[in-house]
Design a protein around this motif. Sequence first.
Motif: not given
Length: 281
Positions: A177-178, A199-206, A208-211
């Motif tokens: 994601a990153q 079934a967990s999902d991971v969000l990366a922003d531009t 590099g932060n992760l949620v």
Amino acid sequence: MSDPQAMHVPAPTTLPAVLTIAGSDCSGGAGIQADLKTMLACGVYGMSVITSITAQNTQGVSAVEDVSPDILTAQLDAVYTDIPPAATKIGMVSNARLIAVIGDALRKHQAPNVVLDPVMVSSSGTRLLDANAESALTGLFGLCRLITPNIPEAEVLCGQGFGEGSISTPDAMAHAAQRLASRYGCAVLVKGGHSVQGASDVLADTDGNLVWFRGEHIDNPNTHGTGCTLSSAIASALARGETLASAIRDGKAYLTGAIAAGLDLGHGSGPMDHAWRWRTC
């Protein structure tokens, strides 16, 4: 004196509008049909631009016919010039020429809150796009607020060093994601539905932060249209003014409920119950 038999006319109202740009699924479980059902259930006004007509059901796709670039352009202009959407969801686009038309429209109309579900790999692992179409599709990513690849799609997008099966742990999901967020300049949600670990999902922003958005597998084989449904629910929440993290959380909760409702139709992997909230009121 007022007429007691006269029909009550409600005061004018409005809703945030959301556009789906995707293929048509005649069986109603995925594509445009699933998107519009999701948007209605999520409290927005849904609009659609069709990229292709498919003949499909719960057992598979038997035929696909793309629309022409001219009719795609006409559809996009008709929507954007009259009811500008507060968010746009992009799904199945299998043709590089059509992808170019969509990119032109997004730039021309400065479309906000674009959520792209990169339909690149089928649930059986079959690559759905040729190299030209893949290259054109990634060219749209910089116009998006969010892309939502599943694990096989993230492996394809990451390229070298990410072969089939390489994203098999939470750390690998986060790294992918990153990497994609940095490369394409948009937020990336890598969906973990193909993982054996949940079934967990991971969000990366531009930056590099992760949620992480935690989830568990639901024992239901009827999951046709999950990617369409999730991306449409996220776009709907963004159109309502939610933050990206909140929109993903709401979208994931809606999808989980649609799967857990246990709808059982067809002889293959059936559709979900997009109206589950109304049946649980």
